[in-house]
Design an enzyme around this catalytic site. Structure first.
Site, PDB file in Angstrom:
ATOM      1  N   GLU A  49       7.140   4.000   7.989  1.00  0.00           N
ATOM      2  CA  GLU A  49       6.000   4.309   7.146  1.00  0.00           C
ATOM      3  C   GLU A  49       4.759   4.029   7.986  1.00  0.00           C
ATOM      4  O   GLU A  49       4.534   2.899   8.408  1.00  0.00           O
ATOM      5  CB  GLU A  49       6.054   3.398   5.926  1.00  0.00           C
ATOM      6  CG  GLU A  49       5.181   3.831   4.798  1.00  0.00           C
ATOM      7  CD  GLU A  49       5.183   2.779   3.692  1.00  0.00           C
ATOM      8  OE1 GLU A  49       4.101   2.494   3.200  1.00  0.00           O
ATOM      9  OE2 GLU A  49       6.261   2.237   3.363  1.00  0.00           O
ATOM     10  N   ASP A  60      -3.442  -3.519  -1.099  1.00  0.00           N
ATOM     11  CA  ASP A  60      -2.964  -4.312   0.030  1.00  0.00           C
ATOM     12  C   ASP A  60      -3.492  -5.738   0.057  1.00  0.00           C
ATOM     13  O   ASP A  60      -4.650  -6.004  -0.229  1.00  0.00           O
ATOM     14  CB  ASP A  60      -3.311  -3.617   1.339  1.00  0.00           C
ATOM     15  CG  ASP A  60      -2.381  -2.440   1.593  1.00  0.00           C
ATOM     16  OD1 ASP A  60      -1.154  -2.678   1.587  1.00  0.00           O
ATOM     17  OD2 ASP A  60      -2.874  -1.311   1.747  1.00  0.00           O
TER      18      ASP A  60
END
Ligand SMILES: Cc1ncc(COP(=O)(O)O)c(C=O)c1O
Lengths: 270, 407
Positions: A49, A60
């Site tokens: 990824e 995040d």
């Protein structure tokens, strides 16, 4: 059929669970990322990824945020990332999945971003800030190019939404293990396995689990209920600490960790 | 009291659409994890809107706790100073906590309680929204965490103290530019992990649907009162209404009730900062382009890769690279015109307002004052311009002194 579909078919036959490391493109620079992709491929990782650094990543935690900040400080540009992918992808056997904010895709022009991604050798897209209600247009355009638009399902996703997301899923389902942001966690939620079993009952599409996974033991525990395991912060942290001063040992450290993860990832005997 | 403070039937009932679109703008560009909480909020808000008990409780609070209605006041000496149109001030600075922000936080605190949530988070720039959230939470006894960029913690110290006195926990944000945009990021990340028991009281008409709708509705009391007060005081509606635009909540609240009355001119004023170069201003509508930031599709200041640009304004509350989607729609539809005013012009207007009227306005508000002063000078004495005086400037006194001294 995209490269991702082919991969999961093959893994399924071999009774293997995919290992998918996440790396931030351009952290700390693109030459490093190119070498890292090659090393991860040789180590036997099944997919990678590839995170496109974004200035405002809401999903995040600090480790990935900081990697984005490092990359952006060095002025990594989207076209440079795609050029790097184009250079290395012919020699990689693993498919690449781009993790990219819709802010970036939209700004580039959706079709031109998809065309360039396809041409560079990217096989699929995860767009973390584009929930299924907003993703129809993008999915159609991805379908036209045989790019897999991978959807996310989380513990907070309502059952009727799950059904809709499953219907339109491409490539695999990204199941987010926890309600929260990315980052290593010493313990995964107790209900994770049950959640995955419930999902499995509803779909044939491969299910990969991410968020919080940092230890080979955690990964091994998921082999019964998942088709793939995604590890981000535990990889990115190993790069952040070393990449500039000790480039080769940073790559080696990620490779060693990936091999450890891979060794535990076989489907249990039926 | 002659009128209700609450959301009335929507004059432009189609907007936003059920998907949260104002024309092409708006929507929900957020991680899947937050969708359930946004659906829950949307649901709680629709139910509250049709519940007379909710409306009564909010009315009561706005009247007795906030001190509404806020006056519509004729600024005689400022008018004489400019030598043209009459300037009237809608005095949101006289609200409890000194700005319009409390109109929204009380409404959302009531929604928090209705949803059975037991913790509140908020972002703040100037600290006015933080103070208003801390106040509403103290009033209802709900624990509250406020995210604030480190740079803003420094330049808005009086508000930081007020929030702490009111029991709020302040989390300084050290990522990115350490201002409002980073505070929003951090609040959203907190919410990702705490959606079960936490409500995020967003402070402007930005973010994913339904926030732009809810915040606008709670602020629309400003415009509704202004309409009623104009009719009483001058026997008609004003010719022009001016408000400053950061995220755009005081402006949206002021403009929304006027939108259907097309002969009232509406003007939004953004932060022109130092100059028009990227990184030196925060004028998203004037200099930005449509894009995605913080969960909605709207005008945004970003580079050609879609990375959000750094912004600058002397005013912490306008120092934001995005703007509410309904403003983008009003711009596209040509209903509202948007312009910008520099730091320097805003400081000059601050000075004139203090000396001519004995009113110490917020730096944010001073942008709207500066634009109005220029405009008034070009208009006739029969013309009426209303400024949304969004807040008081006590919080800015030290920063303004610093800016004057550093000249
Ligand atoms: C007094 C005042 N006016 C205006 C603003 C800008 O916000 P908005 O554009 O949402 O009204 C702020 C924000 O902090 C403020 O404190």
């Amino acid at each position: 059929m995209s490269a991702i579909d082919e991969l999961f078919r093959k893994l399924n036959k071999e009774q293997r669970v995919a290992f998918m490391p996440f790396v931030t493109a351009g952290d700390p620079n693109l030459e490093f990322t190119a070498d890292l992709l090659t090393a991860l491929d040789s180590a036997g990782c099944h997919l990678v990824e590839l995170g496109f650094p974004y200035s405002d990543p809401i999903a995040d935690g600090p480790v990935i945020q900081e990697s984005y900040t490092r990359a952006l400080k060095n002025h990594v540009r989207v076209h440079e990332i795609l050029e790097m992918v184009q250079r290395v992808s012919p020699s990689l056997s693993l498919p690449l999945v781009a993790m990219v904010s819709y802010a970036i895709i939209f700004r580039h022009g959706i079709e031109s971003f998809l065309d360039q991604s396809k041409a560079s050798g990217i096989s699929g897209l995860i767009v973390p800030d584009l929930p299924s209600d907003e993703s129809e247009v993008l999915r159609d355009l991805c379908d036209q190019r045989d790019l897999s638009l991978v959807p996310l399902i989380t513990p907070t996703t309502a059952p009727d939404r799950v059904a809709h997301i499953l219907e339109t899923a491409r490539g695999f389902i990204y199941y987010v293990s926890i309600a929260g942001i990315t980052g290593e966690r010493s313990e995964l939620p107790a209900e994770l396995a049950d959640n995955l079993r419930e999902l499995r009952r509803q779909t044939e599409t491969p299910i990969c689990v991410g968020f919080g996974i940092s230890h080979p033991k955690q990964a091994a525990m998921l082999t019964e209920v998942a088709d793939g395991v995604i590890v981000g912060s535990a990889i990115v942290r190993r790069i952040g600490e070393l990449a500039l001063s000790h480039r080769d040992s940073a790559i080696q450290s990620v490779v060693d960790f990936s091999k450890e993860m891979l060794s535990g990832l076989k489907k249990p005997e039926a | 009291m002659t009128h209700s403070y609450l959301p009335e039937p929507n004059p432009d009932a189609k907007l936003p659409s059920p998907e949260g679109r104002f024309g092409e703008f708006g929507g929900r560009y957020v991680p899947e994890t937050l969708i359930a909480a946004l659906d829950q909020l949307n649901d709680a808000y629709s139910k509250a809107c049709s519940d007379p008990a909710f409306q009564q409780e909010l009315d009561h609070l706005l009247h007795n706790f906030v001190g509404r209605p806020s006056p519509l006041y004729y600024a005689r000496r400022l008018t004489e100073h400019c030598g043209g149109a009459q300037i009237w001030l809608k005095r949101e600075d006289l609200n409890h906590t000194g700005a319009h922000k409390i109109n929204n936080t009380l409404g959302q605190a009531l929604l928090t309680r209705r949803m059975g949530k037991t913790r509140v988070i908020a972002e703040t720039g100037a600290g006015q929204h933080g103070v208003a959230t801390a106040t509403a939470c103290a009033h209802f006894g709900i624990p509250c965490v406020v995210y604030m960029g480190e740079e803003d913690v420094r330049r808005q110290a009086p508000n930081v103290r007020a929030m702490r006195f009111m029991g709020a926990e302040i989390c300084p944000v050290t990522s990115g530019s350490r201002t409002l945009r980073d505070a929003v990021n951090q609040a959203m990340r907190d919410w990702m992990s705490t959606v079960d028991d936490t409500h995020y009281i967003l402070g402007s008409v930005v973010g994913p649907h339904p926030f732009p709708l809810i915040v606008r509705d709670f602020q629309a009391v400003i415009g509704r009162e202004t309409i009623a007060q104009s009719e009483t005081a001058i026997g008609r509606l004003p010719d022009t209404v001016v408000a400053c635009v950061g995220g755009g909540s005081n402006a949206a609240g002021m403009f929304y009730p006027f939108v259907a009355t097309t002969d009232v001119e509406l003007i939004g004023i953004e932060a022109g900062g130092r100059n028009e170069q990227p990184g030196n201003h925060a004028a998203s509508l004037s200099h930005g382009e449509p894009g995605v930031l913080h969960g909605s599709f709207s005008y945004v200041l970003q580079d050609i890769d879609g990375q959000t640009e750094d912004v600058h304004s002397a005013s912490a509350g306008l120092d934001y690279p995005g703007v509410g989607p309904e403003h983008s729609h009003w711009k596209a539809a040509g209903r509202v015109s948007y312009d910008s005013v520099t730091d320097h012009e805003a400081l000059a207007a601050f000075d004139v307002m203090c000396k001519t009227e004995g009113i110490l306005p917020a730096l944010e508000t001073s942008h709207a004052i500066a634009a109005t002063m220029k405009l008034a000078a070009q208009r006739n004495p029969e013309d009426v311009i209303v400024i949304c005086l969004s807040g008081r400037g006590d919080k800015d006194a030290a920063e303004i002194q610093r800016l004057i001294d550093s000249k």
